[in-house]
Design a protein around this motif. Structure first.
Motif, PDB file in Angstrom:
ATOM      1  N   GLU A  12       0.740  -1.145  -0.049  1.00 30.20           N
ATOM      2  CA  GLU A  12      -0.006  -0.139   0.067  1.00 30.20           C
ATOM      3  C   GLU A  12       0.925   1.236  -0.192  1.00 30.20           C
ATOM      4  N   THR A  81       2.729  -6.046   6.577  1.00 27.40           N
ATOM      5  CA  THR A  81       2.554  -4.613   7.092  1.00 27.40           C
ATOM      6  C   THR A  81       3.742  -4.179   7.712  1.00 27.40           C
ATOM      7  N   GLU A  83       4.826  -0.501  10.483  1.00 33.23           N
ATOM      8  CA  GLU A  83       4.551   0.940  10.947  1.00 33.23           C
ATOM      9  C   GLU A  83       5.580   1.526  11.673  1.00 33.23           C
ATOM     10  N   GLU A  87       3.742   5.967  14.371  1.00 35.85           N
ATOM     11  CA  GLU A  87       2.417   5.837  13.865  1.00 35.85           C
ATOM     12  C   GLU A  87       1.648   4.777  14.545  1.00 35.85           C
ATOM     13  N   ILE A  88       2.441   3.806  15.418  1.00 35.33           N
ATOM     14  CA  ILE A  88       1.532   2.907  15.951  1.00 35.33           C
ATOM     15  C   ILE A  88       0.546   3.366  17.242  1.00 35.33           C
ATOM     16  N   ASP A  89      -0.700   2.820  17.157  1.00 38.63           N
ATOM     17  CA  ASP A  89      -1.771   3.328  18.112  1.00 38.63           C
ATOM     18  C   ASP A  89      -1.530   1.996  19.160  1.00 38.63           C
ATOM     19  N   ARG A  92      -4.976   0.517  20.361  1.00 42.14           N
ATOM     20  CA  ARG A  92      -5.350  -0.650  19.366  1.00 42.14           C
ATOM     21  C   ARG A  92      -4.880  -1.936  19.232  1.00 42.14           C
ATOM     22  N   ALA A  93      -3.249  -1.878  19.134  1.00 44.57           N
ATOM     23  CA  ALA A  93      -2.509  -2.974  19.300  1.00 44.57           C
ATOM     24  C   ALA A  93      -2.628  -3.977  20.704  1.00 44.57           C
ATOM     25  N   ALA A  96      -6.149  -5.677  19.860  1.00 39.74           N
ATOM     26  CA  ALA A  96      -5.866  -6.904  18.829  1.00 39.74           C
ATOM     27  C   ALA A  96      -5.165  -7.731  19.493  1.00 39.74           C
ATOM     28  N   ARG A  99      -7.576  -9.805  21.474  1.00 37.29           N
ATOM     29  CA  ARG A  99      -8.737 -10.557  20.905  1.00 37.29           C
ATOM     30  C   ARG A  99      -8.092 -11.714  20.207  1.00 37.29           C
ATOM     31  N   ARG A 122       1.550 -10.290  14.958  1.00 36.92           N
ATOM     32  CA  ARG A 122       1.360  -8.880  14.532  1.00 36.92           C
ATOM     33  C   ARG A 122       1.416  -7.953  15.734  1.00 36.92           C
ATOM     34  N   ARG A 126       3.831  -5.173  17.272  1.00 37.50           N
ATOM     35  CA  ARG A 126       3.245  -3.333  17.653  1.00 37.50           C
ATOM     36  C   ARG A 126       3.276  -3.106  18.896  1.00 37.50           C
TER      37      ARG A 126
HETATM   38  P1  ATP Z   1      -6.420  -4.520  14.085  1.00 36.39           P
HETATM   39  O1  ATP Z   1      -7.587  -5.610  14.333  1.00 36.39           O
HETATM   40  O2  ATP Z   1      -6.383  -3.473  15.013  1.00 36.39           O
HETATM   41  O3  ATP Z   1      -6.955  -3.919  12.700  1.00 36.39           O
HETATM   42  P2  ATP Z   1      -4.743  -6.234  12.436  1.00 36.39           P
HETATM   43  O4  ATP Z   1      -3.640  -6.954  12.997  1.00 36.39           O
HETATM   44  O5  ATP Z   1      -5.790  -7.129  12.099  1.00 36.39           O
HETATM   45  O6  ATP Z   1      -5.185  -5.252  13.938  1.00 36.39           O
HETATM   46  P3  ATP Z   1      -3.675  -5.486  10.200  1.00 36.39           P
HETATM   47  O7  ATP Z   1      -4.653  -6.412   9.295  1.00 36.39           O
HETATM   48  O8  ATP Z   1      -2.255  -6.210  10.163  1.00 36.39           O
HETATM   49  O9  ATP Z   1      -4.279  -5.275  11.256  1.00 36.39           O
HETATM   50  O10 ATP Z   1      -3.498  -3.974   9.516  1.00 36.39           O
HETATM   51  C1  ATP Z   1      -4.529  -3.331   8.653  1.00 36.39           C
HETATM   52  C2  ATP Z   1      -3.774  -2.181   8.586  1.00 36.39           C
HETATM   53  O11 ATP Z   1      -3.990  -1.281   9.964  1.00 36.39           O
HETATM   54  C3  ATP Z   1      -2.334  -2.135   8.263  1.00 36.39           C
HETATM   55  O12 ATP Z   1      -2.246  -0.824   7.262  1.00 36.39           O
HETATM   56  C4  ATP Z   1      -1.587  -1.753   9.276  1.00 36.39           C
HETATM   57  O13 ATP Z   1      -0.238  -0.968   9.078  1.00 36.39           O
HETATM   58  C5  ATP Z   1      -2.322  -0.832  10.241  1.00 36.39           C
HETATM   59  N1  ATP Z   1      -2.389  -1.222  11.666  1.00 36.39           N
HETATM   60  C6  ATP Z   1      -2.806  -2.053  12.398  1.00 36.39           C
HETATM   61  N2  ATP Z   1      -2.689  -2.094  13.618  1.00 36.39           N
HETATM   62  C7  ATP Z   1      -2.133  -0.841  13.769  1.00 36.39           C
HETATM   63  C8  ATP Z   1      -1.773  -0.091  14.952  1.00 36.39           C
HETATM   64  N3  ATP Z   1      -1.954  -0.594  16.292  1.00 36.39           N
HETATM   65  N4  ATP Z   1      -1.504   1.149  14.918  1.00 36.39           N
HETATM   66  C9  ATP Z   1      -1.152   1.702  13.592  1.00 36.39           C
HETATM   67  N5  ATP Z   1      -1.695   1.099  12.439  1.00 36.39           N
HETATM   68  C10 ATP Z   1      -1.935   0.031  12.655  1.00 36.39           C
END
Ligand code: ATP
Length: 141
Positions: A12, A81, A83, A87-89, A92-93, A96, A99, A122, A126
């Motif tokens: 992306e 992916t 980050e 940029e990391i939230d 949110r991590a 995730a 979960r 993943r 993060r």
């Molecule tokens: P979530 O359930 O929080 O979406 P995930 O592991 O399923 O987490 P991914 O599918 O790996 O997420 O990533 C989807 C997009 O979101 C990617 O562009 C990734 O870089 C971004 N992303 C995922 N988690 C984070 C985070 N904690 N902070 C910033 N960007 C994130």
């Protein structure tokens, strides 16, 4: 001084492109430290922390797996992916991660289990990068 031309991209976006002096990457078989004049290399990466040093300053990037090529002082990383630490939230991590851990205990097939494990790795990467950034910031203040 010879530098490494580092590019980290996902399908992306271009995540990071700088001239750096060291790259430490989570290779599939362990951490790999790449310095200028490193021999050519093509390897897979596992989810984890990527550390780079530029002008004596370390930056952290979370990657969720991908490929790394080292060729003639160029390091090219194509990640699933990626980050940069800023940029990391982190919240949110962490959500995730919880979960994914729950999904692992509830998985009813090998495929579901593998999906949950990949999500866990993943988000662990993060969280680790965000925490380390926080610790470094508070130590500097
Ligand atoms: P979530 O359930 O929080 O979406 P995930 O592991 O399923 O987490 P991914 O599918 O790996 O997420 O990533 C989807 C997009 O979101 C990617 O562009 C990734 O870089 C971004 N992303 C995922 N988690 C984070 C985070 N904690 N902070 C910033 N960007 C994130």
């Amino acid at each position: 001084m010879t530098v490494l031309k580092l590019e980290i991209a996902t399908a992306e976006r271009l995540v990071y492109a700088e001239d750096v002096s060291i790259v430490v990457a989570p290779g599939a078989d362990g951490e790999l430290a790449i310095l200028p004049e490193h021999t050519s290399l093509l390897t897979t990466l596992k989810p984890g922390e990527l550390r780079v040093v530029k002008d004596g300053k370390e930056s952290l990037i979370a990657v969720s797996g991908g490929f790394m090529e080292v060729l003639s002082n160029r390091v090219t990383i194509l990640a699933d992916t990626a980050e940069r630490s800023e940029e990391i939230d982190e919240e949110r991590a962490s959500i995730a991660l919880k979960r994914a851990q729950e999904q692992m205990t509830q998985a009813s097939s090998q495929m579901e289990l593998e999906k949950a494990m990949a999500a866990m790795r993943r988000s662990q990467a993060r969280v680790a990068v965000a925490r380390r950034k926080r610790r470094t910031n508070s130590a500097a203040n």
